[in-house]
Scaffold this active site. Sequence first.
Site, PDB file in Angstrom:
ATOM      1  N   PRO A   2       0.806  -1.227   0.000  1.00 52.96           N
ATOM      2  CA  PRO A   2       0.000   0.000   0.000  1.00 52.96           C
ATOM      3  C   PRO A   2       0.838   1.275   0.000  1.00 52.96           C
ATOM      4  O   PRO A   2       1.529   1.568   0.965  1.00 52.96           O
ATOM      5  CB  PRO A   2      -0.816  -0.120   1.295  1.00 52.96           C
ATOM      6  CG  PRO A   2      -0.649  -1.520   1.753  1.00 52.96           C
ATOM      7  CD  PRO A   2       0.665  -1.987   1.220  1.00 52.96           C
ATOM      8  N   GLU A   3       0.804   1.981  -1.101  1.00 58.94           N
ATOM      9  CA  GLU A   3       1.430   3.297  -1.202  1.00 58.94           C
ATOM     10  C   GLU A   3       0.288   4.307  -1.342  1.00 58.94           C
ATOM     11  O   GLU A   3      -0.874   3.951  -1.134  1.00 58.94           O
ATOM     12  CB  GLU A   3       2.391   3.341  -2.401  1.00 58.94           C
ATOM     13  CG  GLU A   3       3.446   2.242  -2.348  1.00 58.94           C
ATOM     14  CD  GLU A   3       4.389   2.241  -3.538  1.00 58.94           C
ATOM     15  OE1 GLU A   3       4.656   3.310  -4.102  1.00 58.94           O
ATOM     16  OE2 GLU A   3       4.855   1.157  -3.925  1.00 58.94           O
ATOM     17  N   LYS A  55       1.082   7.800   3.075  1.00 57.72           N
ATOM     18  CA  LYS A  55       0.571   6.430   3.190  1.00 57.72           C
ATOM     19  C   LYS A  55      -0.257   6.245   4.456  1.00 57.72           C
ATOM     20  O   LYS A  55      -0.650   5.118   4.767  1.00 57.72           O
ATOM     21  CB  LYS A  55       1.749   5.454   3.209  1.00 57.72           C
ATOM     22  CG  LYS A  55       2.659   5.560   1.995  1.00 57.72           C
ATOM     23  CD  LYS A  55       3.886   4.685   2.196  1.00 57.72           C
ATOM     24  CE  LYS A  55       4.951   5.020   1.171  1.00 57.72           C
ATOM     25  NZ  LYS A  55       6.204   4.318   1.425  1.00 57.72           N
ATOM     26  N   HIS A  85      -4.717 -13.281  10.719  1.00 58.92           N
ATOM     27  CA  HIS A  85      -3.937 -12.077  10.456  1.00 58.92           C
ATOM     28  C   HIS A  85      -4.671 -10.805  10.896  1.00 58.92           C
ATOM     29  O   HIS A  85      -4.195  -9.706  10.636  1.00 58.92           O
ATOM     30  CB  HIS A  85      -3.592 -11.987   8.973  1.00 58.92           C
ATOM     31  CG  HIS A  85      -2.832 -13.171   8.465  1.00 58.92           C
ATOM     32  ND1 HIS A  85      -1.670 -13.612   9.062  1.00 58.92           N
ATOM     33  CD2 HIS A  85      -3.075 -14.035   7.451  1.00 58.92           C
ATOM     34  CE1 HIS A  85      -1.232 -14.695   8.419  1.00 58.92           C
ATOM     35  NE2 HIS A  85      -2.070 -14.966   7.443  1.00 58.92           N
ATOM     36  N   ARG A 103       2.343  -9.416   7.630  1.00 56.79           N
ATOM     37  CA  ARG A 103       3.746  -9.291   8.052  1.00 56.79           C
ATOM     38  C   ARG A 103       3.957  -8.380   9.264  1.00 56.79           C
ATOM     39  O   ARG A 103       5.086  -8.204   9.708  1.00 56.79           O
ATOM     40  CB  ARG A 103       4.585  -8.800   6.874  1.00 56.79           C
ATOM     41  CG  ARG A 103       4.657  -9.842   5.787  1.00 56.79           C
ATOM     42  CD  ARG A 103       5.462  -9.379   4.584  1.00 56.79           C
ATOM     43  NE  ARG A 103       5.119 -10.186   3.437  1.00 56.79           N
ATOM     44  CZ  ARG A 103       5.520  -9.931   2.200  1.00 56.79           C
ATOM     45  NH1 ARG A 103       6.256  -8.884   1.957  1.00 56.79           N
ATOM     46  NH2 ARG A 103       5.160 -10.715   1.205  1.00 56.79           N
ATOM     47  N   ARG A 254      16.418  -2.530  -1.628  1.00 51.47           N
ATOM     48  CA  ARG A 254      15.123  -2.555  -2.317  1.00 51.47           C
ATOM     49  C   ARG A 254      15.315  -2.746  -3.816  1.00 51.47           C
ATOM     50  O   ARG A 254      16.169  -2.088  -4.422  1.00 51.47           O
ATOM     51  CB  ARG A 254      14.358  -1.260  -2.064  1.00 51.47           C
ATOM     52  CG  ARG A 254      13.942  -1.174  -0.634  1.00 51.47           C
ATOM     53  CD  ARG A 254      13.211   0.093  -0.363  1.00 51.47           C
ATOM     54  NE  ARG A 254      13.240   0.320   1.065  1.00 51.47           N
ATOM     55  CZ  ARG A 254      12.653   1.322   1.672  1.00 51.47           C
ATOM     56  NH1 ARG A 254      11.988   2.201   0.971  1.00 51.47           N
ATOM     57  NH2 ARG A 254      12.713   1.453   2.957  1.00 51.47           N
TER      58      ARG A 254
END
Length: 267
Positions: A2-3, A55, A85, A103, A254
């Site tokens: 998600p950006e 964000k 989750h 995560r 990255r």
Amino acid sequence: MPELPEVESIKRSLSSNIVGQKLENYKIYDHRTNRYNTKKPTIKESLSGISRKGKLLIFDFEHYSIIFHLGMSGRIQVNDKKNKHTRARFYFDKDTVNFDDIRRFGFINIIKAELKIDYLNKIGPDVLEISTKQSRIIIDKSKKSKSLIKDFILNQKYMSGIGNIYANEILFASRIHPETKVNALSSNNWKDFFNNTKKIMRLAIKNNGTTLSDMTYFLPYGEFGSNQNFLKIYSKTNCFNCEHIIDKIYINQRATYFCRKCQKLKN
DNA sequence: GAATGAACCTGCCAGC
DNA sequence: TGCTGGCAGGTTCATT
């Protein structure tokens, strides 16, 4: 991941349905998701609005703001069952909102409403809202920095909303090599950068964000984004413009994609 | 103060 | 089949 476009799409999807509802109760199950909260205030107020900066997704109440950062794998689900989750649940009078995060890089921060402006001022301007004055400040800061452009635009203290996927796309569209020292960029480079940023972000919002093959991202009511069909460089093998083989390197751990023919290094 | 790198975290996949 | 290691990446924190 998600950006800005994904968070904006989530915001738009939620706004028409959840705003106005009264929060009856909430539970945060995961200590890591809850890591920045010292208290659990009772909030029995109506949701007055949903906002966003970079964000960050913000639920606005009269006395409190609930700030969500979705991290890498966070998502908001409406009226979905609790699963392994699910890190938090918000019980509104009509609907239940889940914060799921595989995560656990995401977080929820509950602050008093009057502290919201100071909190948001800690990060740079939203890249969709950058004014001429703000862009000048960013360029001034870049002249004093030895960072690479890719690192610089990912640093949320300078500008907010860009993540790894869109950083690759924006630099490709602006024909800027990702290893260019930020203090070496010309004013034309910056002009292209700001223009392309807005263009790429708006297109991605129109497409409801980018759902990659891992299917991590989808909207609160289950719809997938379609912007993955419009990516030109991220995770591609050949250049969209010239067919040259795309290079993949790592900058600050990255994945970074670029075309050495279209994005020449000028340091 | 700025730059750099490690740590956090979990699911997936390739290789053995 | 089952195990291991690598990869994905946003942010914070420690170190240089």
